[in-house]
Enzyme design. Structure first.
Site, PDB file in Angstrom:
ATOM      1  N   TYR A 108       0.849  -1.197   0.000  1.00 45.82           N
ATOM      2  CA  TYR A 108       0.000   0.000   0.000  1.00 45.82           C
ATOM      3  C   TYR A 108       0.877   1.237   0.000  1.00 45.82           C
ATOM      4  O   TYR A 108       1.867   1.315   0.740  1.00 45.82           O
ATOM      5  CB  TYR A 108      -0.901   0.022   1.243  1.00 45.82           C
ATOM      6  CG  TYR A 108      -1.601   1.349   1.462  1.00 45.82           C
ATOM      7  CD1 TYR A 108      -2.846   1.595   0.896  1.00 45.82           C
ATOM      8  CD2 TYR A 108      -1.005   2.363   2.220  1.00 45.82           C
ATOM      9  CE1 TYR A 108      -3.481   2.825   1.080  1.00 45.82           C
ATOM     10  CE2 TYR A 108      -1.633   3.588   2.408  1.00 45.82           C
ATOM     11  CZ  TYR A 108      -2.867   3.802   1.835  1.00 45.82           C
ATOM     12  OH  TYR A 108      -3.492   5.022   2.006  1.00 45.82           O
ATOM     13  N   GLU A 196      -3.934   7.424  -3.390  1.00 49.48           N
ATOM     14  CA  GLU A 196      -3.750   6.080  -2.827  1.00 49.48           C
ATOM     15  C   GLU A 196      -3.471   5.083  -3.941  1.00 49.48           C
ATOM     16  O   GLU A 196      -4.155   5.085  -4.971  1.00 49.48           O
ATOM     17  CB  GLU A 196      -5.005   5.625  -2.073  1.00 49.48           C
ATOM     18  CG  GLU A 196      -5.126   6.176  -0.673  1.00 49.48           C
ATOM     19  CD  GLU A 196      -6.237   5.485   0.104  1.00 49.48           C
ATOM     20  OE1 GLU A 196      -6.122   5.400   1.334  1.00 49.48           O
ATOM     21  OE2 GLU A 196      -7.224   5.039  -0.519  1.00 49.48           O
TER      22      GLU A 196
END
Length: 386
Positions: A108, A196
């Site tokens: 991530y 993101e």
């Protein structure tokens, strides 16, 4: 302002961020053509402004052309429900057809403004492919952070530190560093409010990709990016929210029956809280801003009353930049022009508040003038019949 994954990836390509080859499709025939160009297998991804698409059934792997046709028919037009859409879901109008990649590991990456630190923060985690909110809640130690000095921007040593923290092999550190620095540059130059990459993908052949991309823009900076207007998808926004945006009103529809008209986001949040504390349910968040002119008030009234669930209106204005008597006159004229019949509770505080109360009293209209926020909330809840 939110944009779709495929739009975010197109922007990231400009900054040399590596993304999978992909083609947008809006019909089954276009999906089949895209699969032929990309080569099987392909991943078919529903494009909506919400996370959790995979868990909701909006991301599918197609290994054959028969799969492509069947899945495209299933996905296009479906009502996709995820934990972020709410139970009403979102209709899928567009698919992103992407090449299938051989996954070795998922990570991530994310970047946003940390308001407490007054700095941008770049985050990385080895727990990729998961809801980052769950990781933050249960295993926060798995989220690595680097705070960025606004005077110098993100530095290579910070990106390397994060890359090592992810446990990447030494031969991948350079690639990952370059990838993260490109993301940081994209965030700043695009005036993003959120970026993101989940997952940030390592393939079996040692390549790094942004397998997903969530990009939100700072609305206050859109004047610098006129070209972003064409990225807006009105299908993803509520009709009343679209109408409010035409008048620079910050409006979000909720499920209650007490409409709120407030100046200032903090006061608007407090107003919704105290309505709930009094036993009611707010119908919306609406911030008319510092200059609550008659025109803005009238447009706000019209939007609030277009919601059929509304049974009462609570106006909560603090007269700092704008005077209370000016707001009161705007409220009176707007209510007259729109022939408002719903109960209206008004709480004014600040500059010229007594004059504002006099204007309301002498208007000949049945305003419920409140003394304080608690009194306003209780009057609004009673007027709405809660």
């Amino acid at each position: 302002m939110k944009i779709h994954e495929y739009q975010g990836k197109e922007l990231l390509r400009r900054f040399d961020v590596k993304v999978p080859r992909g083609i947008v499709a809006r019909t089954a025939a276009e999906a089949e053509q895209a699969a032929k160009e990309l080569g099987l297998p392909v991943v078919m991804k529903a494009q909506i402004h919400a996370g959790g698409r995979g868990k909701g059934g909006g991301v599918k792997l197609a290994r054959t052309m028969e799969d492509v046709q069947a899945l495209a028919t299933q996905l296009i037009g479906m009502n996709l429900v995820t934990h972020q859409t709410g139970p009403e879901g979102r209709t899928v109008h567009t698919l992103l057809i992407e090449e299938g990649l051989k996954i070795k590991q998922e990570f991530y990456l994310g970047m946003l403004l940390d308001r407490a630190a007054s700095k941008l923060v770049f985050m990385a985690s080895a727990a990729g492919g998961m809801d980052i909110e769950e990781v933050a809640a249960h295993t926060p130690e798995k989220i690595l952070k680097e705070y960025i000095d606004p005077a110098v921007g993100m530095q290579a040593f910070q990106a390397r530190k994060l890359a090592f923290g992810l446990g990447l092999a030494p031969e991948l550190i350079g690639k990952a560093t370059k990838f993260m620095l490109a993301l940081a540059r994209a965030f700043v130059e695009l005036d993003a409010s959120l970026l993101e990459i989940n997952p940030f993908l390592l393939t079996e052949d040692g390549e790094l990709y942004a397998l997903d991309a969530k990009v939100n823009f700072d609305d206050n900076a859109l004047f610098r990016h006129k070209e972003f207007a064409e990225l807006r998808d009105l299908n993803e926004e509520a009709p009343l929210e679209i109408e409010a945006s035409k008048f620079d009103l910050n409006y979000i529809k909720l499920d209650g029956n007490i409409a709120c008209m407030v100046n200032g986001a903090g006061l608007a949040m407090a107003t919704m809280d105290i309505i709930k504390l009094a036993g009611g349910e707010p119908a919306n968040f609406l911030d008319v801003g510092g200059g609550a002119s008659q025109e803005r008030v009238e447009n706000a009234f019209r939007i609030l009353l277009a919601d059929p669930n509304v049974q009462a209106v609570l106006i909560n204005i603090f007269g700092g930049i704008v005077r209370c008597d000016m707001v009161a006159r705007g409220v009176v004229e707007a209510a007259r022009n729109l022939n408002v019949t719903k109960p209206i509770v008004v709480r004014l505080e600040g500059t010229n508040v007594e004059e504002g109360h006099r204007v309301l009293r002498e208007s000949g209209m049945n305003f419920l003038v409140a003394q304080g926020m608690r009194d306003a909330a209780e009057k609004a809840v009673a007027a709405a019949g809660n």
